[in-house]
Design an enzyme around this catalytic site. Sequence first.
Site, PDB file in Angstrom:
ATOM      1  N   ASP A   1      -6.708   3.879   0.582  1.00 26.67           N
ATOM      2  CA  ASP A   1      -6.263   4.841   1.592  1.00 26.67           C
ATOM      3  C   ASP A   1      -7.471   5.251   2.428  1.00 26.67           C
ATOM      4  OD1 ASP A   1      -3.571   4.915   0.774  1.00 26.67           O
ATOM      5  OD2 ASP A   1      -4.010   6.402  -0.761  1.00 26.67           O
TER       6      ASP A   1
ATOM      7  N   ASP B   1       1.544   2.722   4.219  1.00 30.83           N
ATOM      8  CA  ASP B   1       2.278   3.973   3.994  1.00 30.83           C
ATOM      9  C   ASP B   1       2.951   4.451   5.277  1.00 30.83           C
ATOM     10  OD1 ASP B   1       1.247   3.918   1.403  1.00 30.83           O
ATOM     11  OD2 ASP B   1      -0.413   5.255   1.894  1.00 30.83           O
TER      12      ASP B   1
END
Length: 170
Positions: A131, A150
């Site tokens: 991330d 995401d």
Amino acid sequence: MATRQKSFSTQSSSGGGLAPWLGIASIIILLDQITKITINKTFRYGEDMFITSFFNLTLAYNKGAAFSFLGNAGGWQRYFFTAIGVGAALFIVYLLKKHASQRLFCWAMALILGGAVGNVIDRMVYGHVVDFLDFHWRGIGHFPAFNVADTAICIGAGLFILDELRRVNK
């Protein structure tokens, strides 16, 4: 000429089969992996780069699911979430094939598919999801870091809800 145009219009409205939707999913996977490789090569774990007053780039690892759910579960979650991702991807391909002419539905599924596969690749290669997008409000509240995969999943989920609401209202 009019016959040819009508024939083309009928073909395009009936959908192009599975290939365009898999193409969209592939583009999402490619963008996701390129951005993650770039961040992995240019950042150290936990390093932040200030971009704006509400956005940073950072390198974070997520061993769990959304919002690090089960992130500290001891390692079994890697295989569990990988299996869920693979199962979801196979089911989505089935849905895309079955409903290839339903454009909004297929856009939603293609985005979710690309995001799911992008995160499965991370789990298989790194053992965690990479991330790097860090949004925050005035330095106080940080939304959990996330990535392109995401984002695609969330947009796809929103399109899916929109498609269902449109279908129900008809």
